[in-house]
Design a protein around this motif. Structure first.
Motif, PDB file in Angstrom:
ATOM      1  N   ASP A 160      -4.995  -8.614  -7.149  1.00  0.00           N
ATOM      2  CA  ASP A 160      -3.969  -7.647  -7.530  1.00  0.00           C
ATOM      3  C   ASP A 160      -4.590  -6.312  -7.907  1.00  0.00           C
ATOM      4  OD1 ASP A 160      -1.986  -9.463  -7.085  1.00  0.00           O
ATOM      5  OD2 ASP A 160      -1.835 -10.125  -9.165  1.00  0.00           O
ATOM      6  N   ALA A 161      -5.618  -6.376  -8.727  1.00  0.00           N
ATOM      7  CA  ALA A 161      -6.260  -5.125  -9.140  1.00  0.00           C
ATOM      8  C   ALA A 161      -6.927  -4.437  -7.959  1.00  0.00           C
ATOM      9  CB  ALA A 161      -7.284  -5.418 -10.240  1.00  0.00           C
ATOM     10  N   LEU A 162      -7.446  -5.226  -7.015  1.00  0.00           N
ATOM     11  CA  LEU A 162      -8.068  -4.640  -5.822  1.00  0.00           C
ATOM     12  C   LEU A 162      -7.050  -3.868  -5.000  1.00  0.00           C
ATOM     13  CD1 LEU A 162     -10.617  -4.440  -4.062  1.00  0.00           C
ATOM     14  CD2 LEU A 162      -9.900  -6.548  -2.936  1.00  0.00           C
ATOM     15  N   ARG A 163      -5.845  -4.426  -4.845  1.00  0.00           N
ATOM     16  CA  ARG A 163      -4.816  -3.733  -4.066  1.00  0.00           C
ATOM     17  C   ARG A 163      -4.311  -2.488  -4.779  1.00  0.00           C
ATOM     18  NH1 ARG A 163      -3.287  -9.095  -2.654  1.00  0.00           N
ATOM     19  NH2 ARG A 163      -2.056  -9.231  -4.541  1.00  0.00           N
ATOM     20  N   THR A 164      -4.191  -2.553  -6.081  1.00  0.00           N
ATOM     21  CA  THR A 164      -3.548  -1.449  -6.804  1.00  0.00           C
ATOM     22  C   THR A 164      -4.503  -0.322  -7.167  1.00  0.00           C
ATOM     23  OG1 THR A 164      -3.892  -2.658  -8.870  1.00  0.00           O
ATOM     24  CG2 THR A 164      -1.773  -2.946  -7.748  1.00  0.00           C
ATOM     25  N   HIS A 165      -5.775  -0.626  -7.345  1.00  0.00           N
ATOM     26  CA  HIS A 165      -6.715   0.390  -7.819  1.00  0.00           C
ATOM     27  C   HIS A 165      -7.807   0.695  -6.796  1.00  0.00           C
ATOM     28  CE1 HIS A 165      -4.868   0.350 -11.770  1.00  0.00           C
ATOM     29  NE2 HIS A 165      -4.963  -0.970 -11.788  1.00  0.00           N
ATOM     30  N   ALA A 166      -8.571  -0.329  -6.404  1.00  0.00           N
ATOM     31  CA  ALA A 166      -9.730  -0.082  -5.546  1.00  0.00           C
ATOM     32  C   ALA A 166      -9.320   0.488  -4.199  1.00  0.00           C
ATOM     33  CB  ALA A 166     -10.521  -1.376  -5.355  1.00  0.00           C
ATOM     34  N   MET A 167      -8.224  -0.024  -3.620  1.00  0.00           N
ATOM     35  CA  MET A 167      -7.793   0.471  -2.314  1.00  0.00           C
ATOM     36  C   MET A 167      -7.305   1.908  -2.407  1.00  0.00           C
ATOM     37  SD  MET A 167      -5.972  -2.780  -0.505  1.00  0.00           S
ATOM     38  CE  MET A 167      -6.885  -4.301  -0.201  1.00  0.00           C
ATOM     39  N   ASP A 168      -6.639   2.252  -3.490  1.00  0.00           N
ATOM     40  CA  ASP A 168      -6.213   3.640  -3.663  1.00  0.00           C
ATOM     41  C   ASP A 168      -7.416   4.570  -3.759  1.00  0.00           C
ATOM     42  OD1 ASP A 168      -3.605   2.802  -3.602  1.00  0.00           O
ATOM     43  OD2 ASP A 168      -3.388   2.713  -5.777  1.00  0.00           O
ATOM     44  N   ASP A 169      -8.432   4.131  -4.486  1.00  0.00           N
ATOM     45  CA  ASP A 169      -9.646   4.947  -4.587  1.00  0.00           C
ATOM     46  C   ASP A 169     -10.319   5.096  -3.232  1.00  0.00           C
ATOM     47  OD1 ASP A 169      -9.153   5.094  -7.267  1.00  0.00           O
ATOM     48  OD2 ASP A 169     -10.567   3.510  -7.830  1.00  0.00           O
ATOM     49  N   LEU A 170     -10.303   4.037  -2.432  1.00  0.00           N
ATOM     50  CA  LEU A 170     -10.937   4.106  -1.115  1.00  0.00           C
ATOM     51  C   LEU A 170     -10.159   5.007  -0.169  1.00  0.00           C
ATOM     52  CD1 LEU A 170     -13.293   3.137   0.537  1.00  0.00           C
ATOM     53  CD2 LEU A 170     -11.979   1.123   1.189  1.00  0.00           C
ATOM     54  N   HIS A 171      -8.837   4.990  -0.251  1.00  0.00           N
ATOM     55  CA  HIS A 171      -8.024   5.911   0.557  1.00  0.00           C
ATOM     56  C   HIS A 171      -8.390   7.357   0.238  1.00  0.00           C
ATOM     57  CE1 HIS A 171      -5.063   3.656   2.901  1.00  0.00           C
ATOM     58  NE2 HIS A 171      -5.117   2.733   1.958  1.00  0.00           N
ATOM     59  N   ALA A 172      -8.489   7.668  -1.056  1.00  0.00           N
ATOM     60  CA  ALA A 172      -8.827   9.038  -1.452  1.00  0.00           C
ATOM     61  C   ALA A 172     -10.249   9.405  -1.030  1.00  0.00           C
ATOM     62  CB  ALA A 172      -8.664   9.182  -2.966  1.00  0.00           C
ATOM     63  N   ALA A 173     -11.179   8.464  -1.132  1.00  0.00           N
ATOM     64  CA  ALA A 173     -12.560   8.751  -0.755  1.00  0.00           C
ATOM     65  C   ALA A 173     -12.692   8.946   0.744  1.00  0.00           C
ATOM     66  CB  ALA A 173     -13.476   7.621  -1.228  1.00  0.00           C
ATOM     67  N   ALA A 174     -11.910   8.209   1.547  1.00  0.00           N
ATOM     68  CA  ALA A 174     -11.998   8.346   3.001  1.00  0.00           C
ATOM     69  C   ALA A 174     -11.555   9.727   3.460  1.00  0.00           C
ATOM     70  CB  ALA A 174     -11.167   7.262   3.679  1.00  0.00           C
ATOM     71  N   LEU A 175     -10.610  10.318   2.758  1.00  0.00           N
ATOM     72  CA  LEU A 175     -10.143  11.654   3.144  1.00  0.00           C
ATOM     73  C   LEU A 175     -11.253  12.698   3.007  1.00  0.00           C
ATOM     74  CD1 LEU A 175      -6.581  11.656   1.537  1.00  0.00           C
ATOM     75  CD2 LEU A 175      -7.175  11.351   3.942  1.00  0.00           C
ATOM     76  N   GLU A 176     -12.218  12.472   2.106  1.00  0.00           N
ATOM     77  CA  GLU A 176     -13.328  13.412   1.964  1.00  0.00           C
ATOM     78  C   GLU A 176     -14.195  13.447   3.218  1.00  0.00           C
ATOM     79  OE1 GLU A 176     -15.530  12.358  -1.461  1.00  0.00           O
ATOM     80  OE2 GLU A 176     -13.832  12.573  -2.856  1.00  0.00           O
ATOM     81  N   TYR A 177     -14.187  12.377   3.988  1.00  0.00           N
ATOM     82  CA  TYR A 177     -14.965  12.302   5.220  1.00  0.00           C
ATOM     83  C   TYR A 177     -14.109  12.560   6.456  1.00  0.00           C
ATOM     84  CZ  TYR A 177     -18.331  10.053   2.128  1.00  0.00           C
ATOM     85  OH  TYR A 177     -19.196   9.773   1.101  1.00  0.00           O
ATOM     86  N   GLY A 178     -12.891  13.027   6.278  1.00  0.00           N
ATOM     87  CA  GLY A 178     -12.017  13.298   7.403  1.00  0.00           C
ATOM     88  C   GLY A 178     -11.418  12.060   8.029  1.00  0.00           C
ATOM     89  N   ILE A 179     -11.367  10.936   7.291  1.00  0.00           N
ATOM     90  CA  ILE A 179     -10.883   9.655   7.801  1.00  0.00           C
ATOM     91  C   ILE A 179      -9.558   9.324   7.145  1.00  0.00           C
ATOM     92  CG2 ILE A 179     -11.413   7.207   8.068  1.00  0.00           C
ATOM     93  CD1 ILE A 179     -14.373   7.957   7.708  1.00  0.00           C
ATOM     94  N   THR A 180      -8.600   8.946   7.966  1.00  0.00           N
ATOM     95  CA  THR A 180      -7.324   8.450   7.453  1.00  0.00           C
ATOM     96  C   THR A 180      -7.334   6.934   7.537  1.00  0.00           C
ATOM     97  OG1 THR A 180      -6.163  10.447   8.162  1.00  0.00           O
ATOM     98  CG2 THR A 180      -4.829   8.497   7.710  1.00  0.00           C
ATOM     99  N   LEU A 181      -7.315   6.289   6.387  1.00  0.00           N
ATOM    100  CA  LEU A 181      -7.360   4.827   6.333  1.00  0.00           C
ATOM    101  C   LEU A 181      -5.947   4.292   6.519  1.00  0.00           C
ATOM    102  CD1 LEU A 181      -9.592   2.774   5.975  1.00  0.00           C
ATOM    103  CD2 LEU A 181      -9.065   2.691   3.537  1.00  0.00           C
ATOM    104  N   LYS A 182      -5.707   3.643   7.658  1.00  0.00           N
ATOM    105  CA  LYS A 182      -4.379   3.130   7.975  1.00  0.00           C
ATOM    106  C   LYS A 182      -4.099   1.797   7.292  1.00  0.00           C
ATOM    107  CE  LYS A 182      -2.372   5.041  10.876  1.00  0.00           C
ATOM    108  NZ  LYS A 182      -1.438   6.179  10.846  1.00  0.00           N
ATOM    109  N   THR A 183      -5.068   0.889   7.330  1.00  0.00           N
ATOM    110  CA  THR A 183      -4.882  -0.443   6.766  1.00  0.00           C
ATOM    111  C   THR A 183      -6.197  -0.897   6.159  1.00  0.00           C
ATOM    112  OG1 THR A 183      -3.272  -0.995   8.481  1.00  0.00           O
ATOM    113  CG2 THR A 183      -4.181  -2.823   7.225  1.00  0.00           C
ATOM    114  N   LEU A 184      -6.092  -1.530   4.984  1.00  0.00           N
ATOM    115  CA  LEU A 184      -7.238  -2.157   4.347  1.00  0.00           C
ATOM    116  C   LEU A 184      -6.734  -3.396   3.640  1.00  0.00           C
ATOM    117  CD1 LEU A 184     -10.161  -2.268   3.425  1.00  0.00           C
ATOM    118  CD2 LEU A 184      -9.574  -0.766   1.526  1.00  0.00           C
ATOM    119  N   ALA A 185      -7.217  -4.555   4.060  1.00  0.00           N
ATOM    120  CA  ALA A 185      -6.703  -5.810   3.508  1.00  0.00           C
ATOM    121  C   ALA A 185      -7.833  -6.804   3.363  1.00  0.00           C
ATOM    122  CB  ALA A 185      -5.613  -6.382   4.416  1.00  0.00           C
TER     123      ALA A 185
END
Length: 390
Positions: free
Chosen positions: A289-314
């Motif tokens: 639960d914490a991985l979906r709510t926190h870690a994935m959100d952080d990874l989405h934001a970090a991917a944008l710094e590299y010009g990457i749009t993260l569509k799905t992460l599961a």
């Protein structure tokens, strides 16, 4: 070709001599200089004065891609071809969909290669997803630094970039984006940094062991689906593929996330929700639960710094995670049972050792009671014997 001494004035006949067919030119070596027979027909070897210091070197087709004869260079290429030519000053230029004729008086024009731009031999693939990023060909020229040593250097680089792909070129500290198409690079200060695909990609990644706050290892298997929108950002950070950037960021974010998570609290929550819910439920596991709510959100934001749009992460192996948690839970319970057994055995030994002195005291007291009683009996028997005897 505009040089009067190169075009021969000989008139052909139709009965004897060297034949030059229509669509061909005859090559004559005139004292080391080139002469061309442009008219079809036969050229007899008489009168002899016409062939003094001259020799017939054969005929070549007018539509041949390259004719190189005694310093004379003739090049013509079709629309899908390109000719890489080195001039007498060793400067490189590329000829596309046209013709070229030159006579090198102080040097030679060398045709290094005729390249089919639509079928380049070297395929460039993404080493992670296996997708074809483009095709390339390096045209090399030989450089001699000593009589017995020769080295090849790259004179031109051809690129064939498919649709929805791109290439990044570097010139000094500047990066330039090349869209899909056919390109040829001859400038020595421009190098190819990398090729990228702009389409959607997907891949699975197994993380390394990530330790919780109480040093319990956790390993996850993740499913990624992404799209690269700004390749220049990714190239600026020095990554060859978007997957490399996502892998580094995922590992660092999950390491930081699990470092603040206590496995003991997960075991307590598991004991409250029951073991059956762990196998199938989406929300029964605290760290998922914490991985979906926190870690994935952080990874989405970090991917944008590299010009990457993260569509799905599961997380795609929840059953394995549950099984691992079961093993860890059983291990923890076994450790608790073993600790309880050790405490019980220790307590029994202590009580047993404490009871030994008490038993000794009771036995000693019993002996003390028996001794006076025996003494009284002895005195009574002695008195009765004294009265009985006269």
């Amino acid at each position: 070709m505009g040089h009067s001494k190169i075009l021969s004035d000989k008139v052909p006949t139709d009965w004897i001599g060297k034949e030059v067919a229509p669509g061909q030119i005859g090559l004559i070596n005139h004292g080391g200089l080139p002469k061309l027979l442009t008219k079809p027909g036969r050229y007899p070897g008489i009168p002899f004065r016409n062939w003094w210091a001259r020799s017939y070197e054969g005929a070549r087709g007018l539509s041949d891609s390259v004719i190189n004869f005694r310093g004379l260079t003739v090049v013509q290429v079709s629309p899908n071809q390109a000719a890489v030519i080195s001039d007498p000053q060793n400067k490189i230029f590329v000829l596309k969909n046209s013709g070229f004729v030159a006579y090198g008086i102080t040097g030679s024009y060398d045709v290094l290669a005729i390249v089919d731009q639509t079928h380049l031999p070297h395929v460039i693939k993404d080493h992670i997803t296996g997708a074809i990023l483009g095709r390339s060909l390096e045209v090399r020229m030989s450089t001699t630094t000593a009589p017995s040593s020769a080295k090849d250097c790259v004179a031109a680089l051809f690129l064939d970039i498919p649709a929805n792909n791109c290439a990044i070129l570097q010139s000094g500290n500047d990066l330039e984006l090349l869209p899909a198409g056919h390109y040829c690079i001859t400038h020595p200060n421009v190098t190819l940094r990398g090729l990228y695909t702009l389409g959607e990609n997907q891949f699975e990644m197994c993380t390394k062991n990530i330790f919780t706050r109480d040093k319990v290892p956790v390993r996850l298997k993740l499913y990624f689906k992404w799209r690269l929108d700004e390749p220049l950002k990714l190239a600026t950070h020095g990554y060859e593929t978007p997957y490399d950037a996502l892998q580094d960021k995922t590992q660092s974010i999950l390491t930081l996330f699990f470092a603040h998570l206590d496995y003991g609290s997960m075991v307590e929550q598991r004991s409250l929700v029951g073991s059956d819910n762990m196998e199938n439920a989406e929300g029964s596991s605290q760290f998922l639960d914490a991985l979906r709510t926190h870690a994935m959100d952080d990874l989405h934001a970090a991917a944008l710094e590299y010009g990457i749009t993260l569509k799905t992460l599961a997380v795609i192996d929840k059953g394995e995670i549950a099984g691992t948690t079961d093993k860890l839970t059983k291990r923890a319970l076994q450790a608790q049972v073993e600790a309880a057994n050790v405490n019980r055995d220790s307590s029994s030994k202590v009580k047993q050792e404490e009871g030994v002195p008490s038993v000794a005291r009771i036995k000693a007291k019993a002996r003390n009671i028996r001794v006076p009683r025996g003494a009284k009996q002895t005195k009574l028997i002695a008195r009765l014997l004294s009265l009985a005897l006269p």
